[in-house]
Design a protein around this motif. Structure first.
Motif, short mmCIF file in Angstrom:
data_model
loop_
_atom_site.label_atom_id
_atom_site.label_comp_id
_atom_site.label_asym_id
_atom_site.label_seq_id
_atom_site.Cartn_x
_atom_site.Cartn_y
_atom_site.Cartn_z
N LYS A 60 120.91 -15.78 70.12
CA LYS A 60 119.72 -16.63 70.17
C LYS A 60 118.66 -16.13 69.20
CE LYS A 60 120.54 -17.78 75.03
NZ LYS A 60 120.01 -17.71 76.40
N VAL A 77 122.91 -13.16 74.10
CA VAL A 77 121.49 -12.83 73.91
C VAL A 77 121.20 -12.55 72.45
CG1 VAL A 77 119.75 -11.08 74.45
CG2 VAL A 77 121.17 -12.03 76.25
N ALA A 92 127.55 -11.75 77.84
CA ALA A 92 126.13 -12.02 78.02
C ALA A 92 125.30 -11.35 76.94
CB ALA A 92 125.69 -11.57 79.41
N GLU A 137 114.64 -13.77 77.94
CA GLU A 137 115.20 -12.86 78.92
C GLU A 137 116.36 -13.51 79.66
OE1 GLU A 137 112.33 -11.33 81.52
OE2 GLU A 137 111.11 -10.36 79.97
N SER A 138 117.52 -12.87 79.56
CA SER A 138 118.71 -13.38 80.23
C SER A 138 119.21 -12.34 81.22
CB SER A 138 119.81 -13.72 79.22
OG SER A 138 119.36 -14.69 78.32
#
Length: 1591
Positions: free
Chosen positions: A276, A273, A269, A281-282
């Motif tokens: 990108k 992030v 994850a 917000e992930s």
């Protein structure tokens, strides 16, 4: 440097002993900064970590790894950054070695070297008086998502993981111990590791099942003399060892996998992030595990992080190694935002004080301020009051608890206040207080470890298990060798007590587990004259064993004794002084020669106790067998007793019945009245019984559905092995055109073949060899045998290279199982020539059709047959004639009857028997005529030829000639053509021609092969030439043609299409009803009646005046659905349906149950397997009968509202693009009287949507309709559908035949086989194959009847042309029989009107004329039976034959007229509109109301006649079904009505009189309506004209 990414290193260890023993291959190659991992594929998978560190003795040592990773991280720590180093990898990959190393020199890991270097740098910088340093460490273990402190023995429970808004995640009450040197850190690490090992022993855990986190808090303080302020830099170094091993318990493995999986998810994850460009917000799943929660700041947060990926180079760890490299590659993309931790204590204290003030204000606001004041008073205004003391002192206040409980948020505020004050107390703790607390904890830990069996060195060094030199002690023995000798218990001077923790008095050695008493035993150490001795004294009832023997009295122990306490605690007693004395003397006899371990102690225990495990198991097994035998005997006795009891009860009941009803048996035995059957009924019963006996054990559906899985598997293997062989089911029937070879029949069937009166149908497998262009037929048994060989070849294909596979197949298996040998010549087809002309005798030249086994005509053959004298020479056909001499053939009666029984039975079998396959397609109303039981030709000729065959006297030699002239119309795919012929019963020999080259073009192939045959006349020979033909077989060399691919194995059309017709939409299945329950199709019985329905469909749109006007329909030729509705977007619509049919009392519509619309699409075909979520049930507005003027038909009309937006379909809500059409399916469920279920009418509608204000373009047919002026525009704005409605009686579910049809058959076609996905939707044939084969048999039967009829017509024509004079004289005699036969012959067009000739006929001519007349009578009967049974001409032309055929069902119909009907939606069938137009034009119709002639436009598309108002009319106004109608033509009727050129069409409900414009038009219309009737009329007229010309 604040935005640096995670530093990733890859380290590869050498092969271990396990990998070396398995001869593993190295799949890791490291070159510079690139790590390449090779799989079985030739191309490597490359990863680029920043710093790979391969394991090599000469290159990547522990010091080199530290220099590459540790020094940089240590430098960052002095700068003030947080630092994290963690190792990741599979079990045994070298993580612990990399991080911790070993105790040997130059084998230390990163952590020891970093700590040592840390204090080296601190000592080097101590020259600066303004700088001071402090180091604190903590060590915790995460096991099964529980955190345990490894440095403080008092923290036995699980520690809570909390999260503070300022500090983030932390472990509550985790010990942080201050250290002053590297030795202190080393001692703490060893203590934690040993405590971890001890804990694992007591709790049945191992270190490899957990995660360890070692924290170093490094603080730098600089004193500023000017401001008198001290600034600090705090660095937190974290070492995490993320390992996972093969646990033995499910819970442990699950939690380990949870932590590792969550760590991988977090890494992935964070990598995504950072990939990108636009930061979004992930969600990062930190909280999914404790490990990732605690390392949150180190993974993508305020930390400098390094990751060491430990790899194994062996190929057996391919998957694990690849997974580790992928995570390392992703971790490299993580960016951490590290900041310098400057003055964190001062800032943190200030923020914490603000937090305390805020919480106090919150308590004051809730009215709890007095609690704060009371606390300050009791603690003398202590700056750090204890909340626990506050709570205890406040217990005296009675209302305090209630106020806290009922104040919202008070508990949370007090808990937060407690937490914050605890943190402030830790921060305000001085360095000296921390040192004193650390020393106190160390003393407690040493005392606790001593109780647990872990001792200190005598010099006060490192904690561990060390054997003392003088003190006696106990060491543990464990089943796991690694866990043995890890615990040591001292035996002190005096008494050492052993027992449980919950004993009444304190025990020196605490044990737990089963069979351990509270006070188990005592060890007494005494000093005597011989030295120190230890006495073991067990307590009462305690199980204690010494050297395998149980002791109950005090026993003196000797060094090396094995002691077992309870059942599971095994120890070895060591006494150093005794051992030293024993070594000086002779070794003791009891000293074992093998290693003294846990296994030795257990074997010793069993031997000393005298336990034989095998004997105990045998004894237990024998006891179980005896118990089972005893219980079985008891059960049998009980069952026998119950049986006798029931029998006695039944006998008592039978006696009571006999007592009360003594005469019942005599009354029931009265004989039933015998039903007298007619001769015809007896014949029918015998025929039915013979057929039932022949087919009673036959089920084609079972064979097709049960063997479908083998067919699928064979095709799947063929596709994967690229064999170019296709398998499909085929049905083969033993007929004249397709005799079954013996290899396709089972042995038992082949023996009974000659006795079977009916043809046999078998299920075979058609093998299309696309490689060699050949077709073979296999039995199902052969398919299974070959499938076994195919599976072996498939399994072998993975081992043998593809290029050598085909070469070695013949060597390994003796041949390829996919292929068969195929002959050079292939059968093109068969033809039959009848020999009845030899009876007269007259020569005939036949042109017979060459038909293959599928019923397809492949060409034609011209053959001449004539009787000759023995010495007659062949005629001159030119230079190419081939004379084969004379062959002598014998027809012995006995041999003939035995050998040709099956052939004759197949030749004489009726058409009805031949085309019925397993009960499919049988019509309950069709009865079998008596002519079907015997050969009609035989019955017609027996009486004629008994005494008239002068040239065929029994015993004489009769010679005749068969000449094969020409073959024509044979396809060019057959290169070399030859023909062979023989009699049906002679299978062993044949007469053959020479092969000829065939090009498919040019003149016919001329064989001109002459064969003379001499036969001794017998009864069998005469019988043969009366009824049986000669079989001609044409062979050719088949040139290879490509077969269609397997994925395009579609069912070929039954009737070949000769020209290109417009595309016809497939019939759609009904749209499922939404309001009705699921329709279960009942079993339909005999059909009661049928109706033809003509249904009009209209879509009406709302106009400006408020009326609903039918939308315009485009009726141009070639439009799908026979018309396209042109609709406006966004207008309210209604759907109207009108059903038109002939009036009758059997069909009455009650109501419309539901009208559903669905399957919205933009293609004509709909995928009916997908569940349509947008099915809409329309609201029925009105329904009822309407009665138009001057029309006596029945009109049922209903209307429904349709809101297209409710479908939520873009196709209906937008304007249709140019060239696109929208299709939908409409289904109406209607309820009828006397029907058990509603019937369904389904129609596909085609639509185009225009904008709301668009002016619709009028189509060409619409403009013509407007210009005609005869029709209103609204009458053409509809679409017509023609349906056939069948009303059937409920079937008798109790009959055996019906039960057989309703039984469920095991369908293996849906079972999955390996490789099925490569078949691209191909499926085995099933029930449709039976229907197709039935139609093929019908074709073969009709072709056989056509050939027979053509032969007799040719013979009659030949006799007529030869014997005109004899016919004249015979007609002048006025014989009554001849007159009758001539009239019948004339009626069917088989005779003619003779005229007298000038010559007087001789006696021979008169004899042949008499034979001709009686032969005409025979042909009449034969033709009548053919016409009555033929399905190609369903409308009979003779009323008498129709009455005779259906007369016996009149009584049955009257009885069943009041029964209820069953109507299933599959019995109302949508009919295709035939693209072939037989005839179209205008006809005059006689109106029944006004008796006026009305002109109508008629189009004949068999079997329907469509009637329009005019030629420009686009909508059908009426229909006639020719299959159920009767066409009549009579000159007397025309003379009576005085209207020429008229004929009548009679249906079940009405009669229609039609008139053509002239005689030619009338005959053309008659030919379009009924070709047989037209042919008979023309033949009659031609004879009449010929007779008039003769006169």
């Amino acid at each position: 440097m604040s935005g640096a990414s995670v530093k990733v290193a890859v380290r590869v260890r050498p092969f271990n002993s396990r990998e070396t023993s398995k001869e593993s291959k190295c799949i890791i190659q490291m070159s510079g900064n690139t790590t390449s991992k090779y799989a079985t594929a030739p191309e490597p998978q490359c990863f680029h970590p920043e710093h790979p560190a391969p394991e090599d003795i000469n290159y990547a040592s522990q010091q080199q790894v530290y220099r590459d990773i540790g020094e940089e991280m240590l430098l960052h720590s002095f700068e003030g950054y947080n630092v994290c180093i963690f190792a990741y990898g599979q079990t045994g990959a070298g993580k612990s070695y990399t991080m911790m190393g070993k105790q040997e020199k130059d084998q230390e890991g990163i952590i020891p070297l970093l700590c040592e270097d840390l204090f080296t740098k601190i000592n080097g910088k101590n020259t600066d008086n303004n700088m001071s340093y402090s180091v604190e460490v903590s060590y915790m273990e995460i096991y099964c998502e529980r955190v345990r402190d490894l440095l403080n023995p008092k923290n036995k429970g699980n520690l809570r993981v909390r999260e503070h808004p300022l500090l983030g995640p932390y472990v509550e009450d985790l010990s942080k111990l201050a250290v002053t040197s590297y030795n202190d850190i080393q001692d703490l690490m060893d203590s934690g590791n040993k405590a971890r090992t001890v804990a694992a022993t007591n709790m049945n855990e191992t270190s490899s099942r957990s995660h360890a986190v070692f924290n170093i808090i490094f603080t730098q303080k600089r004193y500023d003399s000017e401001t008198d302020n001290t600034s600090e830099k705090v660095h937190a170094a974290v070492r995490a060892d993320s390992t996972g091993a093969k646990g033995t318990r499910l819970k442990e493995g699950a939690n380990i996998n949870k932590s590792l999986t969550t760590l991988g998810k977090v890494i992935s994850a964070l990598a995504e992030v950072n990939k990108k460009k636009k930061k979004v917000e992930s969600f990062i799943p930190y909280r999914d595990s404790v490990l990732t929660w605690l390392l949150r700041e180190n993974l993508g947060g305020n930390s400098r992080t390094a990751m060491v990926a430990a790899l194994s180079p062996a190929d057996i760890n391919y998957d694990e190694t690849l997974s580790t490299l992928r995570y390392a590659d992703r971790a490299k993309q993580i960016r951490c935002n590290a900041v310098i931790n400057e003055d964190p204590n001062n800032r943190l204290v200030r923020e914490l004080k603000d937090e305390v003030s805020r919480l106090k204000d919150l308590l004051y606001a809730q009215g709890l301020g007095d609690i704060i004041e009371m606390t300050n008073a009791m603690t003398a205004m202590s700056p750090s009051p204890s909340l626990s003391a506050l709570s205890s002192r406040a217990g005296s206040i009675s209302s305090l608890h209630d106020r806290i409980m009922f104040s919202p948020g008070s508990e949370e505020a007090i808990e937060r206040l407690k937490e914050t004050e605890k943190i402030i107390a830790e921060l305000n703790e001085t360095w000296e207080e921390k040192l004193r607390r650390t020393e106190a904890i160390r003393m407690d830990r040493e005392a606790l470890l001593a109780e647990m069996g872990v001792a200190m060195r005598e010099d006060g060094g490192t904690v561990g298990v060390y054997s003392p030199k003088k003190t006696p002690h106990l060491v543990n023995l464990n089943e796991d060798p690694l866990m043995s000798e890890c615990l040591l218990y001292y035996i002190k001077d005096g008494i050492t007590r052993v027992g449980r923790e919950d004993a009444s008095r304190r025990q020196d050695i605490v044990l737990s587990g089963h069979f351990i008493k509270e006070e188990h035993c005592t060890f007494t150490s005494t000093t005597g004259p011989v030295g120190e001795a230890v006495i073991l004294e067990p307590c009462e009832g305690a199980e204690t064993y010494v050297n395998g023997k149980r002791v109950t009295e005090p026993t003196v122990l000797r060094s090396g004794n094995r002691i077992i306490l309870g059942k599971s605690h095994v120890f070895r007693f060591n006494h150093p002084e005794q051992a030293r004395q024993e070594r000086e003397r002779t070794p003791c006899a009891e000293t074992p020669m093998e290693p003294v371990d846990w296994a030795f102690a257990q074997r010793e225990l069993l031997d000393k106790q005298g336990i034989d495990m095998k004997q105990e198991m045998d004894q237990r097994l024998q006891e179980l067998e005896d118990q089972y035998r005893k219980e079985r005997e008891e059960t049998n006795n009980l069952l026998e007793q119950q049986r006798l009891d029931y029998e006695s009860r039944l006998e008592a009941l039978q006696k009571q019945v006999d007592r009360y009803y003594p005469d019942v048996a005599e009354e029931d035995e009265e004989p039933e009245e015998e039903v007298q059957w007619t001769e015809r009924e007896t014949e029918l019963a015998l025929w039915a019984f013979r057929k039932w006996r022949c087919y009673q054990f036959t089920s084609l559906r079972d064979l097709l559905w049960g063997n479908a899985i083998f067919l699928k598997e064979a095709n799947a293997i063929s596709v994967e092995l690229k064999k170019k062989v296709q398998f499909q089911f085929v049905l083969l029937t033993d007929t004249l055109y397709s005799p079954l070879p013996l290899d396709l029949l089972p042995p038992e069937t082949a023996k009974d073949r000659e006795k079977s009166p009916f043809p046999r149908t078998i299920v075979a497998v058609e093998v299309q060899d696309q490689k060699n262009g050949a077709t073979h037929y296999w039995t199902l048994e052969k398919l299974r045998q070959r499938l076994d060989l195919m599976r072996e070849m498939y399994d072998r294909a993975a081992e043998v290279p593809g290029s050598a596979l085909e070469d070695c197949d013949s060597v390994l298996t003796g041949g390829d199982p996919f292929y068969d040998r195929f002959p050079w010549f292939r059968l093109v087809g068969r033809g039959f020539v009848y020999l009845s002309n030899l009876l007269y005798p007259v020569p005939l030249v036949h042109r017979v059709a060459i038909v293959n086994e599928k019923g397809e005509v492949k060409g034609f053959l011209r053959v001449a047959v004539q009787a000759i004298s023995a010495d007659e020479e062949a005629p001159d056909y030119g230079s190419g004639v081939r004379q084969s001499g004379t062959a002598k053939i014998s027809f012995e009666d006995q041999q003939f009857e035995k050998s040709c029984h099956s052939g004759l039975s197949r030749a004489a079998v009726s058409q009805e028997e031949l085309r019925i396959v397993e009960g499919e397609g049988q019509n309950a109303e069709m009865a079998l005529s008596a002519d079907e039981l015997d050969n009609p030709v035989k019955t017609g000729l027996d009486g004629v030829l008994d005494g008239a065959l002068d040239h065929l006297r029994i015993g004489e030699v009769f010679t005749f000639r068969v000449t094969v002239l020409q073959a024509s119309s044979i396809s060019s795919e057959y290169a070399d053509i030859f023909c062979q012929f023989n009699f049906i019963h002679r299978h062993d020999e044949a007469f053959s021609t020479e092969p000829l080259k065939n090009t498919g073009r040019g003149p016919p192939l001329g064989f001109y092969h002459v064969q003379n045959i001499a036969v001794e006349v017998t009864k069998s020979f005469i019988e043969y030439i009366k009824t049986q033909p000669i079989v001609f077989e044409v062979f050719g060399h088949y040139q290879k043609q490509p077969f269609p691919p397997l994925c395009k194995d579609l069912i070929s059309p039954l009737r070949p299409c000769r020209r290109q017709f417009p595309r016809v939409m497939p019939l759609s299945k009904p749209v499922p009803a939404t309001k009705l329950t699921a329709l279960t199709r009942p079993t339909a019985g005999p059909c009661h009646c049928k109706y033809d329905l003509m249904v009009f469909f209209e879509i009406c749109e709302l106009e400006a005046n408020g009326d609903y006007i039918p939308a315009v329909v485009d009726h141009r030729v070639g439009m799908p659905c026979h018309g396209t509705f042109m609709l406006h977007q966004g207008i309210q619509r209604r759907v109207t349906v009108t059903i038109v049919h002939e009036s009758g009392r059997d069909i009455k519509w009650k109501e419309v149950r539901e009208l559903v619309v669905g399957r919205i699409r933009n293609t004509p075909e709909a995928d009916e397997t997908i569940i349509d979520p947008n099915i809409l049930s329309l609201n029925i507005l009105s329904a009822g009968y309407i009665r138009p003027a001057h029309d006596d038909r029945t009109f049922y009309h209903f209307e429904a509202a349709w809101d297209s937006s409710m479908h939520n379909s873009l196709l209906l809500n937008r304007v249709t693009p140019y060239g696109e059409k929208i299709y939908m399916t409409l289904s109406a469920y209607l309820e009828m009287e006397n029907c058990t279920q509603p019937t369904v009418i389904t129609k596909d509608l085609c639509m185009v949507f225009y904008s709301r204000d668009a002016k619709l373009p009028a189509s060409r047919s619409i403009r013509n309709l407007f210009s005609s002026g005869t029709l209103r525009p609204s009458e053409g704005n509809r679409v017509t559908g023609v349906y056939e409605l069948s009303l059937c009686h409920l079937a008798d579910t109790g009959s055996p035949g019906m039960q057989r049809r309703r039984r469920r058959v095991l369908d293996t076609s849906v079972a999955y086989v390996r490789g099925e996905e490569n078949l691209a939707g191909w499926r085995p044939r099933s029930d449709s194959l039976i229907l197709d084969h039935q139609w093929e048999l019908e074709k073969l039967s009709l072709l056989q009847e056509v050939e027979k009829t053509r032969h007799y017509l040719l013979l009659r024509e030949k006799l007529e042309s030869t014997l005109l004079l004899g016919q004249e004289l015979l007609l002048s005699c006025g014989s009554e029989d001849l007159t009758e036969s001539s009239s019948l012959s004339t009626h069917l067009g088989l005779g003619h009107n003779p005229c007298p000739g000038p010559d007087t006929p001789n006696e021979r001519q008169m004899e042949l004329a008499a034979k001709l007349s009686e032969m005409s009578v025979t042909l009449l009967k034969d033709s009548a039976s053919v016409c009555a049974e033929s399905t190609l001409t369903p409308s009979s032309t003779c009323p008498s034959l129709v009455e005779g055929h259906y007369g016996h069902n009149t009584e049955l119909r009257s009885v069943l007229s009041d029964c209820c009907f069953v109507l299933s939606f599959k019995r109302i069938n949508k009919t295709f509109q035939c693209p072939i137009v037989s005839k179209k034009g205008y006809l005059q119709f006689l109106e029944p109301h006004s008796n006026d002639w009305v002109k109508r436009y008629v189009v004949v598309r068999r079997p329907y006649v469509y009637i329009y108002n005019t030629e420009r009319d686009t909508v059908e106004r009426a229909i006639l079904n020719l299959s159920s109608a009767q066409v009549e033509y009579s000159e007397d009727q025309q003379a009576m009505l005085k209207t020429p050129y008229t004929f009548a069409v009679c249906t079940e409900h009405r009669g229609i009189l039609l008139q053509a414009s002239n005689d030619k038009e009338m005959h053309d219309w008659l030919y379009a309506f009924n070709p047989l009737l037209a042919g008979s009329i023309r033949s009659k007229l031609s004879r009449r004209r010929a007779g008039q010309m003769r006169f």
